[in-house]
Write a protein that holds these residues in place. Sequence first.
Motif, PDB file in Angstrom:
ATOM      1  N   ILE A  59       0.739  -1.476  -0.309  1.00  0.00           N
ATOM      2  CA  ILE A  59      -0.453  -0.686  -0.212  1.00  0.00           C
ATOM      3  C   ILE A  59       0.719   1.240  -0.282  1.00  0.00           C
ATOM      4  O   ILE A  59       0.390   2.305  -0.469  1.00  0.00           O
ATOM      5  CB  ILE A  59      -0.644   0.015   1.275  1.00  0.00           C
ATOM      6  CG1 ILE A  59      -0.227  -0.522   3.108  1.00  0.00           C
ATOM      7  CG2 ILE A  59      -2.310  -0.561   1.102  1.00  0.00           C
ATOM      8  CD1 ILE A  59      -1.668  -0.289   4.182  1.00  0.00           C
ATOM      9  N   GLY A  60       2.285   0.897  -0.159  1.00  0.00           N
ATOM     10  CA  GLY A  60       3.170   2.330  -0.135  1.00  0.00           C
ATOM     11  C   GLY A  60       4.470   2.256   0.232  1.00  0.00           C
ATOM     12  O   GLY A  60       4.826   0.532   0.769  1.00  0.00           O
ATOM     13  N   GLU A  61       4.929   2.868   0.223  1.00  0.00           N
ATOM     14  CA  GLU A  61       6.535   3.343   0.266  1.00  0.00           C
ATOM     15  C   GLU A  61       7.331   4.370   0.527  1.00  0.00           C
ATOM     16  O   GLU A  61       6.900   4.901  -0.156  1.00  0.00           O
ATOM     17  CB  GLU A  61       7.246   2.461  -0.732  1.00  0.00           C
ATOM     18  CG  GLU A  61       8.577   2.112  -0.379  1.00  0.00           C
ATOM     19  CD  GLU A  61      10.068   0.908  -1.482  1.00  0.00           C
ATOM     20  OE1 GLU A  61      11.079   1.208  -1.810  1.00  0.00           O
ATOM     21  OE2 GLU A  61       8.938   0.060  -1.861  1.00  0.00           O
ATOM     22  N   ARG A  62       8.081   4.274   1.934  1.00  0.00           N
ATOM     23  CA  ARG A  62       7.825   5.929   2.581  1.00  0.00           C
ATOM     24  C   ARG A  62       9.677   6.169   2.853  1.00  0.00           C
ATOM     25  O   ARG A  62      10.017   4.654   3.962  1.00  0.00           O
ATOM     26  CB  ARG A  62       7.295   6.789   3.045  1.00  0.00           C
ATOM     27  CG  ARG A  62       8.250   7.953   3.647  1.00  0.00           C
ATOM     28  CD  ARG A  62       7.106   8.685   4.344  1.00  0.00           C
ATOM     29  NE  ARG A  62       7.043   7.812   5.670  1.00  0.00           N
ATOM     30  CZ  ARG A  62       6.183   7.654   6.593  1.00  0.00           C
ATOM     31  NH1 ARG A  62       5.033   8.453   6.188  1.00  0.00           N
ATOM     32  NH2 ARG A  62       6.891   7.425   7.166  1.00  0.00           N
ATOM     33  N   ASP A  63      10.344   6.522   2.660  1.00  0.00           N
ATOM     34  CA  ASP A  63      11.652   6.369   3.306  1.00  0.00           C
ATOM     35  C   ASP A  63      12.355   4.822   2.537  1.00  0.00           C
ATOM     36  O   ASP A  63      12.698   3.991   1.889  1.00  0.00           O
ATOM     37  CB  ASP A  63      12.179   7.291   4.558  1.00  0.00           C
ATOM     38  CG  ASP A  63      12.043   7.654   4.809  1.00  0.00           C
ATOM     39  OD1 ASP A  63      11.771   8.783   3.340  1.00  0.00           O
ATOM     40  OD2 ASP A  63      10.847   8.515   5.669  1.00  0.00           O
ATOM     41  N   ASP A  64      13.306   4.520   3.942  1.00  0.00           N
ATOM     42  CA  ASP A  64      13.152   2.630   3.601  1.00  0.00           C
ATOM     43  C   ASP A  64      12.470   1.870   4.198  1.00  0.00           C
ATOM     44  O   ASP A  64      12.777   0.835   4.389  1.00  0.00           O
ATOM     45  CB  ASP A  64      14.871   2.786   4.592  1.00  0.00           C
ATOM     46  CG  ASP A  64      14.717   2.946   6.258  1.00  0.00           C
ATOM     47  OD1 ASP A  64      13.667   3.518   6.040  1.00  0.00           O
ATOM     48  OD2 ASP A  64      16.312   2.107   6.469  1.00  0.00           O
ATOM     49  N   MET A  65      11.132   2.177   4.242  1.00  0.00           N
ATOM     50  CA  MET A  65       9.687   1.185   4.655  1.00  0.00           C
ATOM     51  C   MET A  65       8.732   1.149   3.561  1.00  0.00           C
ATOM     52  O   MET A  65       8.384   1.660   2.882  1.00  0.00           O
ATOM     53  CB  MET A  65       9.259   2.090   5.838  1.00  0.00           C
ATOM     54  CG  MET A  65      10.025   2.140   7.256  1.00  0.00           C
ATOM     55  SD  MET A  65      10.609   0.386   8.546  1.00  0.00           S
ATOM     56  CE  MET A  65       9.749  -0.047   8.351  1.00  0.00           C
ATOM     57  N   ALA A  66       8.500   0.090   3.766  1.00  0.00           N
ATOM     58  CA  ALA A  66       7.770  -0.922   2.950  1.00  0.00           C
ATOM     59  C   ALA A  66       5.696  -0.688   3.995  1.00  0.00           C
ATOM     60  O   ALA A  66       6.302  -1.661   4.841  1.00  0.00           O
ATOM     61  CB  ALA A  66       7.951  -1.921   2.161  1.00  0.00           C
ATOM     62  N   PHE A  67       5.035  -0.723   3.371  1.00  0.00           N
ATOM     63  CA  PHE A  67       3.526  -0.772   4.183  1.00  0.00           C
ATOM     64  C   PHE A  67       3.367  -1.969   3.251  1.00  0.00           C
ATOM     65  O   PHE A  67       2.545  -1.744   1.881  1.00  0.00           O
ATOM     66  CB  PHE A  67       3.165   0.585   4.731  1.00  0.00           C
ATOM     67  CG  PHE A  67       4.128   1.660   4.969  1.00  0.00           C
ATOM     68  CD1 PHE A  67       4.271   1.499   6.619  1.00  0.00           C
ATOM     69  CD2 PHE A  67       4.907   2.343   4.184  1.00  0.00           C
ATOM     70  CE1 PHE A  67       5.038   2.224   7.208  1.00  0.00           C
ATOM     71  CE2 PHE A  67       5.553   3.292   4.997  1.00  0.00           C
ATOM     72  CZ  PHE A  67       5.518   3.571   6.292  1.00  0.00           C
ATOM     73  N   PHE A  68       2.616  -2.725   3.685  1.00  0.00           N
ATOM     74  CA  PHE A  68       1.398  -3.759   4.057  1.00  0.00           C
ATOM     75  C   PHE A  68       0.208  -3.937   4.023  1.00  0.00           C
ATOM     76  O   PHE A  68       0.182  -3.838   5.287  1.00  0.00           O
ATOM     77  CB  PHE A  68       2.413  -5.328   2.932  1.00  0.00           C
ATOM     78  CG  PHE A  68       3.260  -5.428   2.731  1.00  0.00           C
ATOM     79  CD1 PHE A  68       3.060  -5.447   1.513  1.00  0.00           C
ATOM     80  CD2 PHE A  68       4.516  -4.444   3.099  1.00  0.00           C
ATOM     81  CE1 PHE A  68       4.484  -5.890   0.505  1.00  0.00           C
ATOM     82  CE2 PHE A  68       5.595  -5.176   2.542  1.00  0.00           C
ATOM     83  CZ  PHE A  68       5.375  -4.778   0.826  1.00  0.00           C
ATOM     84  N   ALA A  69      -1.134  -4.156   3.225  1.00  0.00           N
ATOM     85  CA  ALA A  69      -2.142  -4.610   3.905  1.00  0.00           C
ATOM     86  C   ALA A  69      -2.531  -6.157   4.010  1.00  0.00           C
ATOM     87  O   ALA A  69      -2.197  -6.707   2.981  1.00  0.00           O
ATOM     88  CB  ALA A  69      -3.224  -3.242   3.630  1.00  0.00           C
TER      89      ALA A  69
END
Length: 142
Positions: A59-69
Amino acid sequence: MTSNPRVNRYLKDKAIDHIDHALGRPVDPMGETYRNHFATGANSKDAKQFAASPNWKKIGERDDMAFFAVTDAGRKALKDHLKAIGDPWQPYSVTWGGHTVIIAAKSIGNAKYSTYLDVSDSYSELKFVDFAGEAKARKVAA
């Protein structure tokens, strides 16, 4: 309070435990949950596994993080796993003093006792035996 209360549990299957964690450890994985996200390193082993799995959607990525649902397939996988392992947690409705709460518990007695612990801070003179005699509890259909 939600009609899909949270549970304090840990699942041995790490992939399924990640799904449970992302959803906030709900009693009913198919019901409405107060959260649905998991953050991990963008280039991590978990991110690669999540991206390749039908149980997750990025659901997204920012800096060095990935976000999942968690997807509907992931919710179903968690539901099936909980059934397979005989997870004892169920939603119960407990009514006392004109108020009703929905609580996660392993039995009617456990639901009453957990609710008693919540209210006894405000009613220090209340004994469990009295509370249990007055409180009404029933299993809520999940």
